[in-house]
Scaffold this motif. Sequence first.
Motif, mmCIF file in Angstrom:
data_model
loop_
_atom_site.group_PDB
_atom_site.id
_atom_site.type_symbol
_atom_site.label_atom_id
_atom_site.label_comp_id
_atom_site.label_asym_id
_atom_site.label_seq_id
_atom_site.Cartn_x
_atom_site.Cartn_y
_atom_site.Cartn_z
ATOM 1 N N VAL A 42 45.681 -153.741 34.027
ATOM 2 C CA VAL A 42 46.455 -154.385 35.090
ATOM 3 C C VAL A 42 45.814 -155.721 35.480
ATOM 4 O O VAL A 42 46.505 -156.729 35.660
ATOM 5 C CB VAL A 42 46.561 -153.460 36.316
ATOM 6 C CG1 VAL A 42 47.219 -154.180 37.490
ATOM 7 C CG2 VAL A 42 47.337 -152.196 35.963
ATOM 8 N N THR A 52 55.690 -156.131 39.025
ATOM 9 C CA THR A 52 54.834 -154.958 39.186
ATOM 10 C C THR A 52 54.909 -154.105 37.925
ATOM 11 O O THR A 52 55.997 -153.844 37.420
ATOM 12 C CB THR A 52 55.282 -154.118 40.395
ATOM 13 O OG1 THR A 52 55.223 -154.917 41.574
ATOM 14 C CG2 THR A 52 54.384 -152.898 40.573
ATOM 15 N N MET A 69 46.300 -147.083 40.617
ATOM 16 C CA MET A 69 47.170 -148.230 40.872
ATOM 17 C C MET A 69 47.105 -148.650 42.333
ATOM 18 O O MET A 69 47.154 -149.839 42.647
ATOM 19 C CB MET A 69 48.606 -147.893 40.461
ATOM 20 C CG MET A 69 48.775 -147.666 38.968
ATOM 21 S SD MET A 69 48.314 -149.096 37.974
ATOM 22 C CE MET A 69 49.695 -150.175 38.301
ATOM 23 N N SER A 72 44.268 -150.771 42.812
ATOM 24 C CA SER A 72 44.497 -152.086 42.210
ATOM 25 C C SER A 72 45.527 -152.899 42.985
ATOM 26 O O SER A 72 46.025 -153.914 42.483
ATOM 27 C CB SER A 72 44.964 -151.920 40.754
ATOM 28 O OG SER A 72 43.971 -151.296 39.977
ATOM 29 N N ASN A 73 45.856 -152.438 44.200
ATOM 30 C CA ASN A 73 46.813 -153.128 45.074
ATOM 31 C C ASN A 73 48.213 -153.193 44.459
ATOM 32 O O ASN A 73 48.963 -154.146 44.700
ATOM 33 C CB ASN A 73 46.320 -154.548 45.416
ATOM 34 C CG ASN A 73 45.014 -154.535 46.189
ATOM 35 O OD1 ASN A 73 44.832 -153.739 47.106
ATOM 36 N ND2 ASN A 73 44.096 -155.402 45.803
ATOM 37 N N GLN A 74 48.554 -152.188 43.681
ATOM 38 C CA GLN A 74 49.897 -152.079 43.110
ATOM 39 C C GLN A 74 50.635 -150.958 43.835
ATOM 40 O O GLN A 74 50.965 -149.917 43.261
ATOM 41 C CB GLN A 74 49.810 -151.807 41.602
ATOM 42 C CG GLN A 74 49.074 -152.851 40.805
ATOM 43 C CD GLN A 74 49.853 -154.150 40.699
ATOM 44 O OE1 GLN A 74 51.074 -154.171 40.848
ATOM 45 N NE2 GLN A 74 49.154 -155.241 40.448
ATOM 46 N N VAL A 77 54.238 -149.599 42.582
ATOM 47 C CA VAL A 77 54.352 -149.204 41.184
ATOM 48 C C VAL A 77 55.313 -148.016 41.016
ATOM 49 O O VAL A 77 55.407 -147.150 41.879
ATOM 50 C CB VAL A 77 52.963 -148.832 40.620
ATOM 51 C CG1 VAL A 77 52.425 -147.569 41.266
ATOM 52 C CG2 VAL A 77 53.004 -148.674 39.109
#
Length: 471
Positions: A42, A52, A69, A72-74, A77
């Motif tokens: 990512v 995204t 995720m 990972s600031n997703q 998602v």
Amino acid sequence: MIHPVIMAGGTGSRLWPLSRQLNPKQFLKLTDSPLSMLQSTVARLEGMDTDTPLLICNEEHRFLAAEQMRQSNQEDVQIILEPCGRNTAPAIALAALQLCQSAGDENPLMLVLAADHLIQNVNAFQQGVTKALPLARQGKLVTFGIVPHQPETGYGYIHQGTELAADCFSVDEFVEKPDLETANRYLASGKYLWNSGMFLFGARDYLAELETHRPDIVTACKAAMSDASEDLHFIRVNSELFAECPSESVDYAVMEKTDKAAVVALDAGWSDIGSWSALWDVSEKDQNGNSLAGDVIVHETANTLVRADSRLVATVGVDNLVIIETKDALLVAHKDKVQDVKTIVEQIRNDGRHEHMNHREVYRPWGVYDSIDNGARYQVKRITVKPGAKLSVQMHHHRAEHWIVVSGTARVTNGEKTYLVTENQSTFIPVGQVHSLENPGVIDLELIEVQSGSYLGEDDIVRYEDRYGRK
């Protein structure tokens, strides 16, 4: 805009004992990076015009994938859950159908990546994607071929054809893993690239080619997606309909048959880290060729990979070994024989053991537990519950539980009563009592759980209520 599709399935059995069935290599930190392989995949998209990521993973890995995720600031998602593995062609088809569903008449560009690859030169990777964009917009199915620097018998190869643009070629043919003599000939010719399994193409273009060459896969995937449901971050396809889908790789199903294949030559420090020797190849080494991680002392040791996760590991007078230590297993192998690690995993499975399934530490959507001791009628766990998280409302037929809070505050439901338990306090859950555990605080809740009873298996759980959608 590019729509990254990250395939995060697989078990990585050749990286046992670190990689396990319920915690495989794509979720592990294998290199010096503080990120897992998935998170690194990512991160290398940063700075590109991408949406995204859309993840595809196994049902049993869903909470691990979602948590990584989130880290990972997703937060937005979407994760397509495969109820069973059907190889890459159906997996990519599910992602293409999902993207087309919200794209109207557009043909969204899919950048298909594996979650467990290492790419050391991110700039070169991003430049390669940029070179592939015009070809994908013209309807080409673009794959990325790795420029080989050595003869390699563990990868398939792509024979590049006519040059279409700088570093971009038509595909003459895909060839299987060669023997060493053939690999040397490929390398000397300068016309062959390693097959990386990464792609860029329009979602509708891929589905059209799949429909041409394997309509049975398209039919099965459409049926499974037509009855899909959404739950939190997860897209659950119909398990019975998807199980009827043929299992086939994208190479066999489409890329080797289509006349629209193109390849971009990529020289970006790529490795699929398919074995411990491959990890040694790409790791930093000392003056004696040793790659060391953890609490390690070496003497008269050379060309060796040592990884210690939980205790001191010392070596004396050894060469060309792989030594991997975890809390519950130790692997010692010659570097030339690491491909055979999967046979050890198979033997563990056949013997009815559990070391192939999970580590001593087991991740759950609410936190993690570590089984620190066990005997004939008891088991001791250290449990960490994240702030705001809650275990399911449940009951056990065969075991009682004693909880001792080490730090933080627990909100305990014990039958008809609900109460708080704080540091240095404890509570007892009798056999057959409906109960739950929640962390109402803002710091982690740490507690020791002592189980006792005639059967202590994880399947002795009757769930009445669960905020994470578990049965």
